[in-house]
Write a protein that holds these residues in place. Structure first.
Motif, short mmCIF file in Angstrom:
data_model
loop_
_atom_site.label_atom_id
_atom_site.label_comp_id
_atom_site.label_asym_id
_atom_site.label_seq_id
_atom_site.Cartn_x
_atom_site.Cartn_y
_atom_site.Cartn_z
N PHE A 1 44.42 35.73 -44.97
CA PHE A 1 45.49 34.75 -44.84
C PHE A 1 44.99 33.38 -45.27
CE2 PHE A 1 48.12 31.81 -42.22
CZ PHE A 1 49.37 32.22 -42.65
N GLU A 2 45.71 32.73 -46.19
CA GLU A 2 45.38 31.39 -46.64
C GLU A 2 46.49 30.44 -46.22
OE1 GLU A 2 44.67 31.47 -50.81
OE2 GLU A 2 42.84 32.69 -50.65
N ASP B 1 50.17 30.55 -35.08
CA ASP B 1 51.58 30.89 -34.98
C ASP B 1 52.08 31.55 -36.27
OD1 ASP B 1 51.86 29.77 -32.41
OD2 ASP B 1 52.10 27.78 -33.28
N LEU B 2 51.45 31.19 -37.40
CA LEU B 2 51.91 31.67 -38.71
C LEU B 2 51.16 32.91 -39.19
CD1 LEU B 2 52.09 28.16 -40.42
CD2 LEU B 2 54.05 29.54 -39.71
N GLY C 1 51.27 36.67 -35.46
CA GLY C 1 51.95 35.46 -35.90
C GLY C 1 53.15 35.76 -36.78
N ASN C 2 53.81 34.69 -37.23
CA ASN C 2 55.02 34.81 -38.04
C ASN C 2 54.96 33.77 -39.15
OD1 ASN C 2 57.57 34.92 -39.13
ND2 ASN C 2 58.64 34.31 -37.25
N PRO C 3 54.66 34.20 -40.39
CA PRO C 3 54.52 33.23 -41.49
C PRO C 3 55.82 32.53 -41.87
CG PRO C 3 54.39 35.48 -42.31
CD PRO C 3 54.39 35.57 -40.82
N THR D 1 55.61 38.05 -30.77
CA THR D 1 55.64 37.31 -32.03
C THR D 1 56.43 36.02 -31.83
OG1 THR D 1 55.69 39.42 -33.22
CG2 THR D 1 56.22 37.47 -34.48
N PRO D 2 55.97 34.87 -32.33
CA PRO D 2 56.75 33.64 -32.20
C PRO D 2 57.96 33.65 -33.12
CG PRO D 2 54.76 33.23 -33.48
CD PRO D 2 54.67 34.64 -32.99
#
Length: 796
Positions: free
Chosen positions: A484-485, A566-567, A582-584, A634-635
């Motif tokens: 993940f970036e 969070d993402l 998380g939730n992108p 999940t947020p």
């Protein structure tokens, strides 16, 4: 923001700094240095820490000032031409010098004799300046008087005298009951203000001019706010000499550390450093019950998680006073942590008849290394004709890395075989950069303009891999693995204008922020880009009804941007029946905050009462989903929240040996929203309170006890249970306060229990967590003008 715009912004910030540099050299070329030595006429001993002040002959305004060092010597530099010098010290007759002889840009006053004056001493004691609070537009200013400045205590002790501020025996600072406080030194971030160390112990009361308390920040500050800001304003005539302290601490669970802080002030430099090392463990007991209401099956899990750390910390920094009006600060911090996380979770599975199906346990072995560093450059310019006209530039960079490997082994006790061994590996790197420039210009005594800009860069990479044990070997699980970036850039600019009369004032401001956020899952090439521009207006006004009663009103618009975790859609599989991810696609939430505050002070008591209303959109909530007895949270952005509340806090010190503090926060909230065809409309209330007492006992012993309460409250899928807990502390001063022994007990009755219930038509989840009781014992010794303070070794 395009690359050309970014380059222009950075060039603008830097050019504003360098265009001013020619002013430095011209000012220095016309400067005169005044030196001398102070001694007692009768004893012939040197007089340290005497006040030497240069005033304008006509207006009597202070030009500059210093204090004599341990040997009675003093030295100051000025570019002024029409001045006189006043030398004063408690218990001595003050003298004024009006005639000077300049030789090679130097005035050598040689030896100056001061005469004892007992009558003057009595007069100072009776009429000495008393600390008091002055109410400004968007802040309260606590001016430090001689009743505190002459006591030799540290900055933390001074903070503890400020209304609405509380400092416990361990040195943790809270504002109106909340510990999320940002501390600034002379309006800028500083290593000296770092609450994870005891650096504030090297700042003593006689170095502090005032402390500004800001509970509802104006447009000058980030739109992503904290619970408040405390700004410590230091006197220009800082004490010269060597200050410092050394601390040794131990505790249970393991909390062992040693730290040394040093602060050296000279005419041009203020050098500060700190080195520390230690070891700590942070155990937590957990319990979960996952119930499938359709199949009537249940999974119980209990266990203890550990986070053991060996840590090392080094801080170096300096303030360089170019001349009376220009200061450059350069500082850096390096920390290194070695983590070990041995944890075990016990599981049991039951069918619809509550019959035991199987039992097993899952053991974790985790090792990690975490290098961290931060560096900071600050430049502050004041102007000769107006001391309130200030230009401030800062550049801050930081890095945090983590190289972590984990192994999870499952062992079956009875029933169905639970062979689900796994491995994870994480390589995490985060780099953050902040460039900021602020300019304050008072046009008159009543009208002031502020303006500035800020550019923040957050660049993060998290390479996470999960491997399952299959057919005798570990095989990568592509569904749980991700790289993940995360890259976020925020540019902000602001302007404020203020009018401040004798009793009434108003301040309006506007901040504009542009956010450019990009995330990428490289293994699936799934990307998400968010680019948005927002306006954040602020409004503050105040009216002083009397010397003891003032009213303030304020409005601000705030933002909460989703954090990296969070993402990032990675799965934490420590407990593989309770998974967080998380939730992108998460969006930022925005709040409109309105506040009306009254501040009442009478005698040794102060009370602040605030009525507030906050309306938040796109509220971020963690939502649970359930499958095969696995709970995944999940947020998500779910609707709006309107909260109306009252906050009351007070402080009362009837005598110099006892004080009481109290905070109460109550709010009624109304939630509206829906998610995946499910309505989340509901209302409820929530409150918290804190009551603390500090008692000065004989033999220089201080005792402190603080009780805290958090109420039950509803959530979008269930509720959270409240709790009550107490912390106690004991402090014994030795050697006139130069040495201190601290004993602290956190959560005395082991009652700070985190309990939550998720209650849905098809499933229920119960979670229970307990950190437990922590006992700490420390010894600290301060030397020079430094106070003995505890090196806490808190997590940075």
């Amino acid at each position: 923001m395009t690359p050309s715009k970014k380059s222009f912004v950075i060039a603008l910030l830097c050019s504003g700094l360098f265009l001013l540099l020619p002013n430095y050299s011209s000012a220095q070329s016309n400067s005169v240095t005044i030196i001398g030595k102070l001694i007692d006429q009768e004893s012939k001993q040197a007089i340290p820490y005497a006040s030497v002040v240069l005033n304008n002959k006509q207006s009597k305004a202070i030009i500059t000032g210093v204090t004599s060092d341990d040997s009675g010597n003093f030295s100051l530099t000025t570019t002024a031409t029409n001045y006189e010098m006043t030398i004063s010290y408690l218990g001595y007759t003050s003298i004024t010098i009006t005639e000077f002889t300049i030789v090679n840009n130097t005035i050598n006053l040689k030896t100056i004799h001061l005469y004892p004056d007992n009558e003057a001493l009595d007069e100072v004691v009776i009429t000495g300046e008393v600390s008091k609070t002055v109410f400004k537009l968007d802040k309260r200013v606590f001016n430090v008087g001689k009743d505190i400045s002459s006591t030799g205590v540290s900055a933390l002790e001074v903070l503890n005298n400020v209304p609405s501020v509380n400092v416990n025996i361990e040195g943790q600072v809270s504002l109106r009951g909340s510990t999320g406080v940002q501390i600034l030194i002379n309006g800028k971030p500083s290593v000296l203000a770092d609450q994870s160390s005891n650096a504030l112990g090297s700042i003593t009361a006689d170095m502090i001019e005032s402390i500004e308390v800001i509970t509802n920040p104006s447009a000058k500050y980030d739109a992503e706010g904290t619970s408040g800001i405390l700004n410590i304003i230091l006197k220009k005539e800082e004490k010269k000499g060597l200050n410092g302290s050394v601390s040794i601490n131990t505790g249970t669970p393991d909390n062992h550390s040693i730290g040394i802080s040093l602060n050296r002030r000279t005419e041009k430099f203020n050098l500060f450093s700190q080195i520390g090392a230690g070891y700590r463990s942070l155990p937590q007991e957990n319990e979960s019950i996952n119930t499938d209401l359709i199949n009537n099956t249940t999974i119980f899990s209990t266990g203890t998680e550990y986070r053991n750390e060996a840590f090392y910390n080094l801080t170096l920094g300096t303030d360089y006073h170019i001349n009376d009006y220009n200061v450059i600060t350069l500082s850096g911090n390096f920390a290194y942590e070695v983590e070990d996380q041995p944890s075990r979770t016990n599981y049991s599975s039951y069918d619809e008849n509550d019959a035991l199906i199987s039992e097993w346990f899952r053991e974790e072995t985790t090792d990690a290394t975490n290098p961290k560093w931060q560096y900071e450059l600050n430049y502050k310019k004041e102007f000769e004709n107006n001391e309130d006209q200030v230009l401030l530039f800062s550049a801050i960079g930081s890095f945090f890395g983590k190289d972590q490997a984990s192994e999870f082994n499952n062992t079956t006790i009875s029933g169905t075989n639970a062979n689900n061994d796994q491995q994870t590996e994480t390589i995490f790197q985060q780099a953050d950069f902040t460039f900021k420039i602020d300019y304050t210009h008072p046009f008159t005594e009543k009208i002031t303009l502020e303006t500035g800009a800020q550019y923040v860069i957050n660049d993060v990479g998290n390479d996470y891999e999960v491997r399952d044990f299959t057919a005798g070997t570990f095989v990568r699980n592509d569904s749980l693995t991700n790289n993940f970036e995360y890259n976020q850039k925020v540019f902000g600019a602001y302007g404020t204008g203020a009018y401040e009369g004798n009793k009434w004032g108003v301040k309006v401001g506007l901040r504009i922020e542009s956010t450019d956020l990009n995330t990428l899952l490289t293994n699936t090439n799934a990307s998400n880009s968010q680019n948005y521009h927002n306006y954040f207006p602020t409004f503050h006004t105040s009216y002083q009804l009397s010397e003891t009663l003032s009213v303030q009103a304020g409005y601000s618009k705030r933002i909460f941007r989703p954090r990296l975790w969070d993402l990032n859609p990675f799965f934490n599989i420590r407990n593989n029946f309770n998974v967080r991810t998380g939730n992108p696609n998460l969006q930022a939430e925005f709040s409109d905050s309105y506040e009306l505050t009254s501040i009442f002070m009478v005698g040794k008591a102060s009370m602040s009462t605030s009525l507030y209303y906050r309306y938040t959109t796109d509220v971020i909530e963690r939502v649970s989903s359930f499958a095969d007895n696995v709970n995944t949270t999940t947020p998500e952005n779910i609707g709006t929240n309107g909260a109306t509340g009252i906050e009351i806090n007070g402080k009362y010190s009837p005598t110099n040996w006892i004080s009481f503090t109290g905070d109460l926060n109550y709010n009624y909230f109304n939630r509206e929203g829906d998610f995946e065809l499910q309505s989340f409309d509901f209302s409820g209330d929530r409150w918290s309170s804190t009551l603390g007492t500090k008692i000065g006992l004989p033999a220089a012993i201080d005792f402190e006890i603080t009780g805290n309460h958090q109420s039950n409250y509803k959530t979008v899928q269930g509720n959270v249970k409240g709790y009550v807990y107490a912390d106690v502390g004991l402090r014994k001063k030795l050697l006139n306060g130069k040495a201190v022994i601290n004993l602290g007990v956190l959560d005395l009755f082991r009652s700070r229990v985190s309990e939550s219930y998720t209650l849905q038509p098809t499933f229920e989840v119960y979670n229970h967590g307990l950190r437990g009781r922590f006992v700490t014992l420390g010894f600290s010794y301060g030397f020079g003008k430094g106070e003995a303070m505890t090196y806490s070794g808190k997590r940075r």
